[in-house]
Design an enzyme around this catalytic site. Structure first.
Site, PDB file in Angstrom:
ATOM      1  N   ARG A  50      45.046  32.287  31.872  1.00  0.00           N
ATOM      2  CA  ARG A  50      44.737  33.328  30.885  1.00  0.00           C
ATOM      3  C   ARG A  50      45.825  33.442  29.819  1.00  0.00           C
ATOM      4  O   ARG A  50      45.708  34.232  28.906  1.00  0.00           O
ATOM      5  CB  ARG A  50      44.664  34.694  31.560  1.00  0.00           C
ATOM      6  CG  ARG A  50      43.422  35.011  32.351  1.00  0.00           C
ATOM      7  CD  ARG A  50      42.245  35.372  31.472  1.00  0.00           C
ATOM      8  NE  ARG A  50      41.579  36.609  31.799  1.00  0.00           N
ATOM      9  CZ  ARG A  50      40.649  36.793  32.721  1.00  0.00           C
ATOM     10  NH1 ARG A  50      40.300  35.805  33.502  1.00  0.00           N
ATOM     11  NH2 ARG A  50      40.077  37.961  32.883  1.00  0.00           N
ATOM     12  N   ARG A  72      26.221  45.199  32.783  1.00  0.00           N
ATOM     13  CA  ARG A  72      26.498  44.371  33.964  1.00  0.00           C
ATOM     14  C   ARG A  72      26.710  45.211  35.220  1.00  0.00           C
ATOM     15  O   ARG A  72      27.403  46.223  35.186  1.00  0.00           O
ATOM     16  CB  ARG A  72      27.750  43.530  33.676  1.00  0.00           C
ATOM     17  CG  ARG A  72      28.144  42.639  34.818  1.00  0.00           C
ATOM     18  CD  ARG A  72      29.011  41.512  34.354  1.00  0.00           C
ATOM     19  NE  ARG A  72      30.390  41.909  34.120  1.00  0.00           N
ATOM     20  CZ  ARG A  72      31.366  41.035  33.860  1.00  0.00           C
ATOM     21  NH1 ARG A  72      31.096  39.749  33.758  1.00  0.00           N
ATOM     22  NH2 ARG A  72      32.583  41.461  33.667  1.00  0.00           N
TER      23      ARG A  72
HETATM   24  P1  AMP Z   1      37.584  38.615  35.240  1.00  0.00           P
HETATM   25  O1  AMP Z   1      36.708  38.892  36.416  1.00  0.00           O
HETATM   26  O2  AMP Z   1      37.904  37.158  35.050  1.00  0.00           O
HETATM   27  O3  AMP Z   1      37.074  39.260  33.976  1.00  0.00           O
HETATM   28  O4  AMP Z   1      39.001  39.296  35.559  1.00  0.00           O
HETATM   29  C1  AMP Z   1      39.104  40.688  35.786  1.00  0.00           C
HETATM   30  C2  AMP Z   1      40.551  41.125  35.677  1.00  0.00           C
HETATM   31  O5  AMP Z   1      41.334  40.469  36.681  1.00  0.00           O
HETATM   32  C3  AMP Z   1      41.257  40.810  34.360  1.00  0.00           C
HETATM   33  O6  AMP Z   1      40.972  41.758  33.346  1.00  0.00           O
HETATM   34  C4  AMP Z   1      42.719  40.869  34.817  1.00  0.00           C
HETATM   35  O7  AMP Z   1      43.153  42.192  35.028  1.00  0.00           O
HETATM   36  C5  AMP Z   1      42.642  40.194  36.175  1.00  0.00           C
HETATM   37  N1  AMP Z   1      42.797  38.733  36.064  1.00  0.00           N
HETATM   38  C6  AMP Z   1      41.857  37.786  36.338  1.00  0.00           C
HETATM   39  N2  AMP Z   1      42.344  36.558  36.120  1.00  0.00           N
HETATM   40  C7  AMP Z   1      43.625  36.723  35.721  1.00  0.00           C
HETATM   41  C8  AMP Z   1      44.660  35.825  35.327  1.00  0.00           C
HETATM   42  N3  AMP Z   1      44.466  34.498  35.291  1.00  0.00           N
HETATM   43  N4  AMP Z   1      45.859  36.358  34.973  1.00  0.00           N
HETATM   44  C9  AMP Z   1      46.077  37.679  35.000  1.00  0.00           C
HETATM   45  N5  AMP Z   1      45.138  38.573  35.331  1.00  0.00           N
HETATM   46  C10 AMP Z   1      43.918  38.110  35.698  1.00  0.00           C
END
Ligand code: AMP
Length: 220
Positions: free
Chosen positions: A96, A135
């Site tokens: 990310r 969602r």
């Molecule tokens: P997602 O389900 O991919 O939208 O991720 C949800 C949340 O998890 C994000 O908004 C971050 O708070 C955390 N998160 C997921 N992947 C990462 C990552 N690679 N680095 C840091 N935080 C992450």
């Protein structure tokens, strides 16, 4: 590409929140026999279980902020070392930011994974807001539904395991806007980082998910 080669694929899936990464990663992992590694799913599960990782991550996830690199990178590398991932994987939600991309490259170099591919799903802000607004996620199996695009069959119960569905706290409108700014600032440079390495395969993810999936499978 032959089926045996496909099963060894190493894929990184990038794109803004709401581009359909989770849905497409699930379909690709099923079609190609790859381990689906979603950092968001792993973190949400840890939060539900109230584990040590969950306790540390909750505050960041709820606010739409990035969880500190040290925690997430360690978690991903441990997962990538498991036997199923050694047979091919799809990374969904990682890296990310540039630091995570560089650390991942070091790990890949160590493992001899020079042939990984990066899929970039691009979507407009209009699509993103519409998708994230409706969602709903299953509390138990994490299946994803949408109140208008893909409604559950029975009220707010999961079609597969019948557990309750909920709206992610970070899918609320104010938090979605914040997540988009985090994406623009921290994650968009990762797309450019991989473009410089000549690894990006880009797809227009404003379209229906089955159309995008078909195109990705052809592209691979
Ligand atoms: P997602 O389900 O991919 O939208 O991720 C949800 C949340 O998890 C994000 O908004 C971050 O708070 C955390 N998160 C997921 N992947 C990462 C990552 N690679 N680095 C840091 N935080 C992450």
């Amino acid at each position: 590409m032959e089926k045996t080669q496909m099963a060894m694929l190493k894929l990184v899936l990038l794109g803004p929140p709401g581009a359909g990464k989770g849905t497409q990663a699930k379909s690709l992992s099923e079609e190609l026999g790859l381990a689906h590694i979603s950092t968001g799913d792993i973190l949400r599960q840890a939060i539900q279980l109230d584990s040590a990782l969950g306790k540390e991550a909750k505050h960041y996830v709820d606010k739409g902020e990035l969880v500190p690199d040290g925690l997430v990178t360690k978690m991903v590398i441990e997962r990538l070392k498991r036997p199923d991932a050694k047979r091919g994987f799809i990374l969904d939600g990682f890296p990310r930011n540039i630091k995570q991309a560089e650390d991942l490259d070091s790990f890949f170099a160590q493992e001899g994974y020079s042939d990984y591919k990066v899929i970039y799903l691009d979507a407009t802000e209009k699509t993103i807001i519409q998708r994230l607004g409706g969602r709903m996620i299953c509390k138990k199996c994490q299946a994803v539904f949408h109140m208008t695009n893909m409604p559950p069959k029975e009220g707010s119960r999961c079609d597969f395991c019948k557990s309750e569905l909920y709206q992610r706290q970070d899918d609320r409108e104010e938090t979605v806007k914040y997540r988009l700014s985090v994406y623009a600032q921290a994650t968009k440079p990762v797309v450019e980082y991989y473009a410089r390495q000549g690894r990006i395969m880009e797809f227009d993810a404003d379209r229906e998910s089955s159309v995008v999936l078909k195109e990705m499978l052809q592209g691979l």
